[in-house]
Design a protein around this motif. Structure first.
Motif, PDB file in Angstrom:
ATOM      1  N   ALA A  23       0.815  -1.215   0.000  1.00 44.74           N
ATOM      2  CA  ALA A  23       0.000   0.000   0.000  1.00 44.74           C
ATOM      3  C   ALA A  23       0.849   1.265   0.000  1.00 44.74           C
ATOM      4  O   ALA A  23       0.545   2.233  -0.705  1.00 44.74           O
ATOM      5  N   GLU A  24       1.916   1.291   0.778  1.00 46.14           N
ATOM      6  CA  GLU A  24       2.742   2.494   0.879  1.00 46.14           C
ATOM      7  C   GLU A  24       3.352   2.860  -0.473  1.00 46.14           C
ATOM      8  O   GLU A  24       3.343   4.036  -0.875  1.00 46.14           O
ATOM      9  N   ALA A  25       3.868   1.861  -1.193  1.00 47.79           N
ATOM     10  CA  ALA A  25       4.477   2.120  -2.500  1.00 47.79           C
ATOM     11  C   ALA A  25       3.422   2.547  -3.521  1.00 47.79           C
ATOM     12  O   ALA A  25       3.654   3.459  -4.331  1.00 47.79           O
ATOM     13  N   LEU A  26       2.258   1.910  -3.497  1.00 46.89           N
ATOM     14  CA  LEU A  26       1.183   2.270  -4.420  1.00 46.89           C
ATOM     15  C   LEU A  26       0.684   3.681  -4.133  1.00 46.89           C
ATOM     16  O   LEU A  26       0.398   4.452  -5.050  1.00 46.89           O
ATOM     17  N   TYR A  27       0.576   4.017  -2.867  1.00 48.18           N
ATOM     18  CA  TYR A  27       0.137   5.361  -2.467  1.00 48.18           C
ATOM     19  C   TYR A  27       1.087   6.416  -3.027  1.00 48.18           C
ATOM     20  O   TYR A  27       0.661   7.406  -3.635  1.00 48.18           O
ATOM     21  N   GLN A  28       2.373   6.215  -2.818  1.00 49.31           N
ATOM     22  CA  GLN A  28       3.361   7.182  -3.300  1.00 49.31           C
ATOM     23  C   GLN A  28       3.298   7.327  -4.817  1.00 49.31           C
ATOM     24  O   GLN A  28       3.413   8.427  -5.355  1.00 49.31           O
ATOM     25  N   ALA A  29       3.109   6.204  -5.519  1.00 46.91           N
ATOM     26  CA  ALA A  29       3.084   6.237  -6.982  1.00 46.91           C
ATOM     27  C   ALA A  29       1.828   6.927  -7.513  1.00 46.91           C
ATOM     28  O   ALA A  29       1.891   7.697  -8.478  1.00 46.91           O
ATOM     29  N   LEU A  30       0.679   6.690  -6.891  1.00 44.85           N
ATOM     30  CA  LEU A  30      -0.577   7.219  -7.400  1.00 44.85           C
ATOM     31  C   LEU A  30      -0.895   8.622  -6.877  1.00 44.85           C
ATOM     32  O   LEU A  30      -1.426   9.451  -7.606  1.00 44.85           O
ATOM     33  N   VAL A  31      -0.560   8.888  -5.615  1.00 43.19           N
ATOM     34  CA  VAL A  31      -0.866  10.181  -5.008  1.00 43.19           C
ATOM     35  C   VAL A  31       0.266  11.179  -5.238  1.00 43.19           C
ATOM     36  O   VAL A  31       0.059  12.392  -5.305  1.00 43.19           O
ATOM     37  N   GLY A  32       1.485  10.667  -5.363  1.00 46.15           N
ATOM     38  CA  GLY A  32       2.631  11.540  -5.594  1.00 46.15           C
ATOM     39  C   GLY A  32       3.201  12.137  -4.334  1.00 46.15           C
ATOM     40  O   GLY A  32       3.905  13.151  -4.388  1.00 46.15           O
ATOM     41  N   ASP A  33       2.920  11.528  -3.195  1.00 48.41           N
ATOM     42  CA  ASP A  33       3.420  12.022  -1.918  1.00 48.41           C
ATOM     43  C   ASP A  33       3.517  10.844  -0.965  1.00 48.41           C
ATOM     44  O   ASP A  33       2.920   9.790  -1.191  1.00 48.41           O
ATOM     45  N   GLU A  34       4.280  11.030   0.107  1.00 51.27           N
ATOM     46  CA  GLU A  34       4.365   9.968   1.105  1.00 51.27           C
ATOM     47  C   GLU A  34       3.102   9.957   1.966  1.00 51.27           C
ATOM     48  O   GLU A  34       2.545  11.012   2.278  1.00 51.27           O
ATOM     49  N   PRO A  35       2.626   8.781   2.377  1.00 46.20           N
ATOM     50  CA  PRO A  35       1.457   8.735   3.256  1.00 46.20           C
ATOM     51  C   PRO A  35       1.789   9.240   4.650  1.00 46.20           C
ATOM     52  O   PRO A  35       2.937   9.193   5.084  1.00 46.20           O
ATOM     53  N   ASP A  36       0.771   9.717   5.342  1.00 46.43           N
ATOM     54  CA  ASP A  36       0.958  10.133   6.736  1.00 46.43           C
ATOM     55  C   ASP A  36       1.163   8.906   7.625  1.00 46.43           C
ATOM     56  O   ASP A  36       1.962   8.943   8.570  1.00 46.43           O
ATOM     57  N   THR A  37       0.419   7.857   7.339  1.00 47.81           N
ATOM     58  CA  THR A  37       0.563   6.608   8.092  1.00 47.81           C
ATOM     59  C   THR A  37       0.461   5.430   7.136  1.00 47.81           C
ATOM     60  O   THR A  37      -0.178   5.518   6.081  1.00 47.81           O
ATOM     61  N   SER A  38       1.089   4.335   7.495  1.00 43.89           N
ATOM     62  CA  SER A  38       0.984   3.096   6.727  1.00 43.89           C
ATOM     63  C   SER A  38       1.095   1.921   7.689  1.00 43.89           C
ATOM     64  O   SER A  38       1.659   2.045   8.783  1.00 43.89           O
ATOM     65  N   GLN A  39       0.562   0.797   7.261  1.00 40.05           N
ATOM     66  CA  GLN A  39       0.530  -0.375   8.125  1.00 40.05           C
ATOM     67  C   GLN A  39       0.549  -1.638   7.281  1.00 40.05           C
ATOM     68  O   GLN A  39      -0.052  -1.694   6.207  1.00 40.05           O
ATOM     69  N   ARG A  40       1.239  -2.654   7.783  1.00 39.01           N
ATOM     70  CA  ARG A  40       1.250  -3.971   7.150  1.00 39.01           C
ATOM     71  C   ARG A  40       0.665  -5.000   8.099  1.00 39.01           C
ATOM     72  O   ARG A  40       0.809  -4.886   9.319  1.00 39.01           O
ATOM     73  N   ASN A  41       0.042  -5.998   7.530  1.00 38.39           N
ATOM     74  CA  ASN A  41      -0.601  -7.032   8.321  1.00 38.39           C
ATOM     75  C   ASN A  41      -0.340  -8.374   7.642  1.00 38.39           C
ATOM     76  O   ASN A  41      -0.878  -8.651   6.574  1.00 38.39           O
ATOM     77  N   LYS A  42       0.490  -9.198   8.236  1.00 39.43           N
ATOM     78  CA  LYS A  42       0.874 -10.462   7.606  1.00 39.43           C
ATOM     79  C   LYS A  42      -0.252 -11.482   7.604  1.00 39.43           C
ATOM     80  O   LYS A  42      -0.312 -12.345   6.725  1.00 39.43           O
ATOM     81  N   VAL A  43      -1.131 -11.395   8.595  1.00 39.43           N
ATOM     82  CA  VAL A  43      -2.197 -12.391   8.709  1.00 39.43           C
ATOM     83  C   VAL A  43      -3.537 -11.663   8.758  1.00 39.43           C
ATOM     84  O   VAL A  43      -3.989 -11.250   9.838  1.00 39.43           O
ATOM     85  N   PRO A  44      -4.220 -11.483   7.608  1.00 38.61           N
ATOM     86  CA  PRO A  44      -5.530 -10.827   7.612  1.00 38.61           C
ATOM     87  C   PRO A  44      -6.552 -11.639   8.407  1.00 38.61           C
ATOM     88  O   PRO A  44      -6.458 -12.859   8.525  1.00 38.61           O
ATOM     89  N   SER A  45      -7.546 -10.927   8.943  1.00 39.69           N
ATOM     90  CA  SER A  45      -8.617 -11.561   9.700  1.00 39.69           C
ATOM     91  C   SER A  45      -9.912 -10.818   9.395  1.00 39.69           C
ATOM     92  O   SER A  45      -9.888  -9.728   8.815  1.00 39.69           O
ATOM     93  N   PRO A  46     -11.064 -11.383   9.766  1.00 44.93           N
ATOM     94  CA  PRO A  46     -12.320 -10.665   9.533  1.00 44.93           C
ATOM     95  C   PRO A  46     -12.327  -9.276  10.172  1.00 44.93           C
ATOM     96  O   PRO A  46     -12.912  -8.331   9.624  1.00 44.93           O
ATOM     97  N   ALA A  47     -11.682  -9.140  11.317  1.00 51.10           N
ATOM     98  CA  ALA A  47     -11.629  -7.843  11.990  1.00 51.10           C
ATOM     99  C   ALA A  47     -10.679  -6.872  11.291  1.00 51.10           C
ATOM    100  O   ALA A  47     -10.854  -5.656  11.350  1.00 51.10           O
ATOM    101  N   ASN A  48      -9.663  -7.404  10.636  1.00 48.28           N
ATOM    102  CA  ASN A  48      -8.683  -6.581   9.915  1.00 48.28           C
ATOM    103  C   ASN A  48      -8.295  -7.304   8.631  1.00 48.28           C
ATOM    104  O   ASN A  48      -7.307  -8.036   8.583  1.00 48.28           O
ATOM    105  N   PRO A  49      -9.102  -7.123   7.554  1.00 47.26           N
ATOM    106  CA  PRO A  49      -8.890  -7.908   6.329  1.00 47.26           C
ATOM    107  C   PRO A  49      -7.772  -7.402   5.435  1.00 47.26           C
ATOM    108  O   PRO A  49      -7.483  -8.007   4.392  1.00 47.26           O
TER     109      PRO A  49
END
Length: 250
Positions: A23-49
């Motif tokens: 997401a962070e790399a896609l954001y920078q490429a499409l928006v043209g700026d660094e995101p304010d926040t970014s997060q990775r999740n190795k194991v998606p769940s219904p609560a955090n897909p």
């Protein structure tokens, strides 16, 4: 007719794989700026897909980039800053055109897609709920001789052939938007300082347009995805200009 402003505009890629997308790399490429926040999740769940997310605010716009199994979403939302402001809206056509220009410039090698979608949540602000209901009946061209009704909604979909092959769904959802924003003021004279909520409610007539490709077993490579997005966007803007269920006759 002039196109209503939007509370949000969304582009969706439904992909066969998101293994190498961040997401962070896609954001920078499409928006043209660094995101304010970014997060990775190795194991998606219904609560955090989400596998990864990135978001940021630029002036009155909030950008969100979400990667989850099978899809990527780019969402641009109006950012409400002041309680006394009317409903903050985006310039619908400008935001859509901006994304269409950003996609090829980003030079992202997208995985194969099985479906694509462009969504806009349009709103015409009004003073109160009665005006919102009246504008709903006028826009949806719906006759309802009932007093004191509430929560109206009219949804209709009609498919149309794509020039690139296959079909698109053209979903129009007419309704009433009611938003309420809360802000907290600190009362320094209430003991140690008490947060007092202050709210303001706003109303509008809403029109959600969801223009998406019909899944038919075809796949769309990275080169042709922008062509599909352009055609979906053109149809969305046409329907936004006409703002009538009869526009689906074409």
């Amino acid at each position: 007719m002039a196109v209503w402003g939007s509370q949000s505009v969304q582009f969706v890629w439904f992909l066969t794989s998101v293994e190498n997308l961040r997401a962070e790399a896609l954001y920078q490429a499409l928006v043209g700026d660094e995101p304010d926040t970014s997060q990775r999740n190795k194991v998606p769940s219904p609560a955090n897909p989400f596998l990864s997310t990135a978001d940021g605010v630029i002036e009155n716009r909030q950008f969100q980039l979400q990667v989850q199994p099978g899809r990527v979403d780019l969402i641009i939302s109006a950012f409400q800053q002041e309680l006394d402001q009317d409903i903050t809206l985006l310039e619908t056509v400008d935001e859509i055109q901006g994304v269409l220009e950003a996609i090829p410039k980003a030079a992202i090698e997208w995985p194969v897609a099985v479906r694509q979608s462009v969504v806009a949540n349009l709103v015409a602000p009004v003073k109160n709920d009665a005006e919102a209901y009246s504008l709903f009946l006028e826009t949806a061209e719906y006759a309802l001789d009932l007093p004191d009704f509430s929560d109206p909604i009219l949804q209709i979909n009609r498919r149309k052939a794509l020039k690139a092959g296959g079909f698109m769904n053209r979903l129009m959802r007419f309704g009433v938007a009611a938003t309420q924003q809360f802000m907290f003021e600190i009362n320094q004279f209430a003991g140690a300082g008490q947060a007092i909520p202050v709210s303001k409610q706003r109303f509008g007539c809403s029109l959600t347009l969801d223009i998406n490709t019909v899944p038919d077993g075809r796949t769309i490579d990275s080169k042709h995805q922008i062509t599909i997005f352009k055609e979906l966007s053109q149809e969305l803007i046409r329907l936004a200009e006409l703002r009538s269920p009869k526009a689906l006759a074409d």
